[in-house]
Write a protein that holds these residues in place. Structure first.
Motif, PDB file in Angstrom:
ATOM      1  N   ALA A 191       7.245  32.947  32.948  1.00 37.12           N
ATOM      2  CA  ALA A 191       7.311  31.607  32.373  1.00 37.12           C
ATOM      3  C   ALA A 191       6.047  30.820  32.688  1.00 37.12           C
ATOM      4  CB  ALA A 191       8.537  30.871  32.912  1.00 37.12           C
ATOM      5  N   ALA A 192       5.536  30.966  33.929  1.00 35.59           N
ATOM      6  CA  ALA A 192       4.287  30.290  34.282  1.00 35.59           C
ATOM      7  C   ALA A 192       3.125  30.819  33.467  1.00 35.59           C
ATOM      8  CB  ALA A 192       4.018  30.468  35.775  1.00 35.59           C
ATOM      9  N   VAL A 193       3.090  32.127  33.260  1.00 37.13           N
ATOM     10  CA  VAL A 193       2.019  32.720  32.453  1.00 37.13           C
ATOM     11  C   VAL A 193       2.086  32.226  31.018  1.00 37.13           C
ATOM     12  CG1 VAL A 193       1.087  34.894  31.557  1.00 37.13           C
ATOM     13  CG2 VAL A 193       1.851  34.764  33.928  1.00 37.13           C
ATOM     14  N   GLU A 194       3.301  32.097  30.480  1.00 40.77           N
ATOM     15  CA  GLU A 194       3.457  31.590  29.110  1.00 40.77           C
ATOM     16  C   GLU A 194       2.955  30.156  28.988  1.00 40.77           C
ATOM     17  OE1 GLU A 194       7.469  32.090  27.913  1.00 40.77           O
ATOM     18  OE2 GLU A 194       7.383  34.286  27.858  1.00 40.77           O
ATOM     19  N   LYS A 195       3.190  29.326  30.024  1.00 41.57           N
ATOM     20  CA  LYS A 195       2.692  27.940  29.996  1.00 41.57           C
ATOM     21  C   LYS A 195       1.170  27.922  29.995  1.00 41.57           C
ATOM     22  CE  LYS A 195       6.717  25.834  32.256  1.00 41.57           C
ATOM     23  NZ  LYS A 195       7.194  25.088  33.459  1.00 41.57           N
ATOM     24  N   TRP A 196       0.568  28.746  30.854  1.00 38.40           N
ATOM     25  CA  TRP A 196      -0.903  28.821  30.883  1.00 38.40           C
ATOM     26  C   TRP A 196      -1.443  29.316  29.550  1.00 38.40           C
ATOM     27  CZ3 TRP A 196      -0.868  31.888  36.118  1.00 38.40           C
ATOM     28  CH2 TRP A 196      -0.479  31.015  37.138  1.00 38.40           C
ATOM     29  N   PHE A 197      -0.749  30.297  28.963  1.00 42.95           N
ATOM     30  CA  PHE A 197      -1.205  30.844  27.690  1.00 42.95           C
ATOM     31  C   PHE A 197      -1.094  29.795  26.578  1.00 42.95           C
ATOM     32  CE2 PHE A 197      -0.619  33.329  23.769  1.00 42.95           C
ATOM     33  CZ  PHE A 197      -1.751  34.130  23.833  1.00 42.95           C
ATOM     34  N   ASP A 198      -0.009  29.015  26.568  1.00 42.33           N
ATOM     35  CA  ASP A 198       0.156  27.951  25.563  1.00 42.33           C
ATOM     36  C   ASP A 198      -0.945  26.900  25.693  1.00 42.33           C
ATOM     37  OD1 ASP A 198       2.359  29.158  24.492  1.00 42.33           O
ATOM     38  OD2 ASP A 198       3.799  28.009  25.681  1.00 42.33           O
ATOM     39  N   LYS A 199      -1.280  26.528  26.944  1.00 42.04           N
ATOM     40  CA  LYS A 199      -2.361  25.566  27.153  1.00 42.04           C
ATOM     41  C   LYS A 199      -3.694  26.121  26.663  1.00 42.04           C
ATOM     42  CE  LYS A 199      -0.248  23.276  31.155  1.00 42.04           C
ATOM     43  NZ  LYS A 199      -0.392  22.973  32.614  1.00 42.04           N
ATOM     44  N   LEU A 200      -3.922  27.416  26.889  1.00 42.73           N
ATOM     45  CA  LEU A 200      -5.159  28.044  26.432  1.00 42.73           C
ATOM     46  C   LEU A 200      -5.232  28.061  24.911  1.00 42.73           C
ATOM     47  CD1 LEU A 200      -7.757  29.624  27.059  1.00 42.73           C
ATOM     48  CD2 LEU A 200      -6.374  31.718  27.097  1.00 42.73           C
ATOM     49  N   VAL A 201      -4.117  28.382  24.259  1.00 45.47           N
ATOM     50  CA  VAL A 201      -4.084  28.410  22.796  1.00 45.47           C
ATOM     51  C   VAL A 201      -4.337  27.021  22.225  1.00 45.47           C
ATOM     52  CG1 VAL A 201      -2.605  28.797  20.789  1.00 45.47           C
ATOM     53  CG2 VAL A 201      -2.606  30.444  22.669  1.00 45.47           C
ATOM     54  N   LYS A 202      -3.715  26.001  22.830  1.00 42.79           N
ATOM     55  CA  LYS A 202      -3.923  24.634  22.348  1.00 42.79           C
ATOM     56  C   LYS A 202      -5.367  24.187  22.548  1.00 42.79           C
ATOM     57  CE  LYS A 202       0.845  23.121  23.102  1.00 42.79           C
ATOM     58  NZ  LYS A 202       1.746  22.233  23.885  1.00 42.79           N
ATOM     59  N   ALA A 203      -5.956  24.589  23.683  1.00 44.00           N
ATOM     60  CA  ALA A 203      -7.345  24.217  23.936  1.00 44.00           C
ATOM     61  C   ALA A 203      -8.296  24.883  22.955  1.00 44.00           C
ATOM     62  CB  ALA A 203      -7.726  24.583  25.372  1.00 44.00           C
ATOM     63  N   VAL A 204      -7.997  26.130  22.580  1.00 41.96           N
ATOM     64  CA  VAL A 204      -8.858  26.842  21.625  1.00 41.96           C
ATOM     65  C   VAL A 204      -8.690  26.280  20.224  1.00 41.96           C
ATOM     66  CG1 VAL A 204      -9.289  29.080  20.543  1.00 41.96           C
ATOM     67  CG2 VAL A 204      -8.931  28.939  23.013  1.00 41.96           C
ATOM     68  N   THR A 205      -7.438  26.065  19.796  1.00 46.32           N
ATOM     69  CA  THR A 205      -7.195  25.569  18.436  1.00 46.32           C
ATOM     70  C   THR A 205      -7.697  24.140  18.251  1.00 46.32           C
ATOM     71  OG1 THR A 205      -4.961  24.914  19.123  1.00 46.32           O
ATOM     72  CG2 THR A 205      -5.207  27.076  18.079  1.00 46.32           C
ATOM     73  N   ARG A 206      -7.824  23.409  19.338  1.00 47.37           N
ATOM     74  CA  ARG A 206      -8.310  22.030  19.241  1.00 47.37           C
ATOM     75  C   ARG A 206      -9.743  21.980  18.739  1.00 47.37           C
ATOM     76  NH1 ARG A 206      -7.728  19.080  24.713  1.00 47.37           N
ATOM     77  NH2 ARG A 206      -5.573  19.742  24.275  1.00 47.37           N
ATOM     78  N   TYR A 207     -10.496  23.057  19.024  1.00 43.86           N
ATOM     79  CA  TYR A 207     -11.912  23.061  18.646  1.00 43.86           C
ATOM     80  C   TYR A 207     -12.193  23.940  17.425  1.00 43.86           C
ATOM     81  CZ  TYR A 207     -12.651  20.787  23.131  1.00 43.86           C
ATOM     82  OH  TYR A 207     -12.620  19.912  24.183  1.00 43.86           O
TER      83      TYR A 207
ATOM     84  N   PRO B  47     -12.736  24.734  13.501  1.00 46.90           N
ATOM     85  CA  PRO B  47     -13.318  23.879  12.454  1.00 46.90           C
ATOM     86  C   PRO B  47     -12.269  23.178  11.600  1.00 46.90           C
ATOM     87  CG  PRO B  47     -14.477  25.965  12.576  1.00 46.90           C
ATOM     88  CD  PRO B  47     -13.298  26.091  13.478  1.00 46.90           C
ATOM     89  N   GLY B  48     -11.247  23.907  11.156  1.00 41.43           N
ATOM     90  CA  GLY B  48     -10.219  23.308  10.313  1.00 41.43           C
ATOM     91  C   GLY B  48      -9.437  22.235  11.048  1.00 41.43           C
ATOM     92  N   ARG B  49      -9.170  22.470  12.330  1.00 43.05           N
ATOM     93  CA  ARG B  49      -8.420  21.499  13.131  1.00 43.05           C
ATOM     94  C   ARG B  49      -9.223  20.211  13.316  1.00 43.05           C
ATOM     95  NH1 ARG B  49      -3.053  21.114  15.111  1.00 43.05           N
ATOM     96  NH2 ARG B  49      -3.100  19.822  16.976  1.00 43.05           N
ATOM     97  N   ARG B  50     -10.526  20.366  13.537  1.00 41.68           N
ATOM     98  CA  ARG B  50     -11.359  19.192  13.760  1.00 41.68           C
ATOM     99  C   ARG B  50     -11.480  18.339  12.499  1.00 41.68           C
ATOM    100  NH1 ARG B  50     -16.737  21.159  16.729  1.00 41.68           N
ATOM    101  NH2 ARG B  50     -17.077  18.887  16.699  1.00 41.68           N
ATOM    102  N   LYS B  51     -11.586  18.991  11.334  1.00 43.67           N
ATOM    103  CA  LYS B  51     -11.665  18.235  10.077  1.00 43.67           C
ATOM    104  C   LYS B  51     -10.383  17.458   9.816  1.00 43.67           C
ATOM    105  CE  LYS B  51     -14.965  21.277   7.750  1.00 43.67           C
ATOM    106  NZ  LYS B  51     -15.170  22.197   6.600  1.00 43.67           N
ATOM    107  N   LYS B  52      -9.226  18.099  10.135  1.00 43.58           N
ATOM    108  CA  LYS B  52      -7.941  17.447   9.914  1.00 43.58           C
ATOM    109  C   LYS B  52      -7.794  16.233  10.838  1.00 43.58           C
ATOM    110  CE  LYS B  52      -3.003  18.426   9.711  1.00 43.58           C
ATOM    111  NZ  LYS B  52      -1.951  19.470   9.885  1.00 43.58           N
ATOM    112  N   ALA B  53      -8.271  16.367  12.099  1.00 40.36           N
ATOM    113  CA  ALA B  53      -8.180  15.252  13.033  1.00 40.36           C
ATOM    114  C   ALA B  53      -9.088  14.109  12.606  1.00 40.36           C
ATOM    115  CB  ALA B  53      -8.578  15.726  14.441  1.00 40.36           C
ATOM    116  N   ALA B  54     -10.263  14.418  12.048  1.00 39.14           N
ATOM    117  CA  ALA B  54     -11.184  13.394  11.593  1.00 39.14           C
ATOM    118  C   ALA B  54     -10.612  12.639  10.400  1.00 39.14           C
ATOM    119  CB  ALA B  54     -12.531  14.010  11.239  1.00 39.14           C
ATOM    120  N   ALA B  55      -9.902  13.337   9.517  1.00 45.64           N
ATOM    121  CA  ALA B  55      -9.300  12.685   8.345  1.00 45.64           C
ATOM    122  C   ALA B  55      -8.195  11.733   8.799  1.00 45.64           C
ATOM    123  CB  ALA B  55      -8.753  13.733   7.416  1.00 45.64           C
TER     124      ALA B  55
END
Length: 398
Positions: A372-388, A390-398
């Motif tokens: 469960a701890a590993v899954e939490k770390w993995f979810d945080k890593l996925v969110k940190a990667v998807t935050r940057y 290109p498509g995510r950044r354009k959507k946030a700017a809009a």
């Protein structure tokens, strides 16, 4: 063995056998394409490919068996966890240690099988594979006779075959030009031909049908021309270089041979280090299999209300990474930079410490769920990667 043990045995058997078959097929298919290309380039028969693949199977099983054991145990505990059967077993007082009885029976049996493979079968199979490669390149398998091309055997014989069927058993469009033992030239053409064995191991019989023979004798200025329905033409086989003896490489030496060379004070230091590194590498690989049932519990029991398959992914990554680290440690130990005992058993000790810690947290610490701890770390890593992204950044700017 009670009904629960039999149930566990069935749960483990299906993914274990499936993993072994799938991994072996994938590895064989990957190598098969390259072998077909190699054999076709050398002009060898297709049957050689299957013999070469058969000699490569022990090498593939050396890694496929631990992965199969790991996934078999892991998926069994994962199924018990996702179907709430694990909660029932724990509720009636069955501990994780008791549930590991059947997984360890599998581990002991498969470790013994893997020990026999890497210790005795794989060295001979590897030598046979290298011998087939040598024979293909030297022409000892008949690979030097290429359809549609003039093939020269030494300085006294030239052969051309127009077409070949049934893996070389049915030849047609035959042309042979050779020099007989008395030095006179001989030329033969025939519609069909077939190679046959003779009592002399250094001579092969080429049985020709429906052809013409032209023989120029030194005593006669006029060549002698004969037509025949069947003619047996003895052809001396070319002398090929003998393949080296087994044992020139550590991969081709069995465990007793490696132990004997590694303890021989009269042997060269480099040869001793190479043999000791190879011996410890194989033993460490087999010994690691006894840790896999414990690791399967830690990575197979899912977190509450979770259906993530992250544990399956992590298990494969851990096994492959440990295997690659061992290969690097073997190479360093063979160079004499680090003692093979330290180079090979230090990674094993670290892997064992990680495994025991994960199992202890899962089995004996109330509420602790390493996965469960590993899954939490993995979810945080996925969110940190998807935050940057290109498509995510354009959507946030809009």
């Amino acid at each position: 063995m009670n009904s629960i043990d039999r149930y566990m045995a069935r749960l483990i058997a299906v993914p274990l056998i499936s993993t072994l078959l799938i991994s072996a097929m994938l590895l064989v298919l990957d190598r098969m394409l390259r072998l077909f290309e190699f054999v076709a380039t050398e002009g060898g028969p297709v049957s050689v490919v299957w013999r070469m693949l058969a000699n490569l199977l022990p090498e593939y099983l050396g890694l496929g068996i631990p992965i199969g054991l790991m996934l078999g145990c892991l998926l069994a505990f994962r199924r018990l966890g996702t179907s709430s059967e694990l909660d029932v077993l724990r509720g009636v007082g069955m501990s994780y240690t008791r549930m590991l009885k059947v997984p360890f029976m599998y581990a002991i049996a498969l470790a013994a099988l893997n020990f026999s493979i890497v210790g005795f079968i794989q060295p001979w199979a590897r030598y046979n594979y290298e011998q087939l490669r040598f024979e293909l390149r030297s022409g000892a398998l008949g690979a030097s006779i290429k359809v549609g091309e003039f093939t020269t055997f030494g300085t006294k014989m030239t052969l051309r075959i127009e077409s070949s069927k049934n893996e070389g058993r049915d030849l047609s469009g035959i042309f042979v030009q050779m020099v007989t033992k008395d030095g006179s030239p001989l030329a033969v053409t025939a519609e069909h031909g077939q190679f046959m064995r003779s009592d002399d191991p250094d001579t092969i019989i080429f049985r020709l049908t429906n052809g013409t023979l032209v023989h120029t004798d030194k005593s006669s200025p006029v060549p002698r021309v004969l037509t025949f329905t069947t003619h047996n033409l003895p052809i001396p086989l070319p002398k090929y270089e003998q393949f080296r003896k087994r044992g020139d490489r550590s991969l081709e030496q069995t465990l007793p041979e490696l132990a004997r060379i590694g303890s021989d004070r009269g042997a060269q230091e480099k040869l001793r280090d190479t043999s000791r590194a190879a011996w410890h590498f194989r033993i460490a690989e087999v010994a690691s299999m006894f840790l896999l049932p414990l690791l399967a519990v830690a990575l197979g029991v899912p977190a509450k209300r979770s259906t993530s398959a992250l544990g399956v992914f992590l298990s494969i990554v851990l096994i492959v990474t440990y295997h690659k680290i061992n290969e690097y440690a073997q190479a360093v130990g063979a160079l004499g930079r680090i003692d093979p005992v330290i180079a090979l058993w230090t990674p094993w000790a670290l892997f064992a410490a990680l495994t025991f810690w994960l199992y202890y947290q899962t089995a004996y610490v109330p509420g602790a769920q390493p996965l469960a701890a590993v899954e939490k770390w993995f979810d945080k890593l996925v969110k940190a990667v998807t935050r940057y992204l290109p498509g995510r950044r354009k959507k946030a700017a809009a």
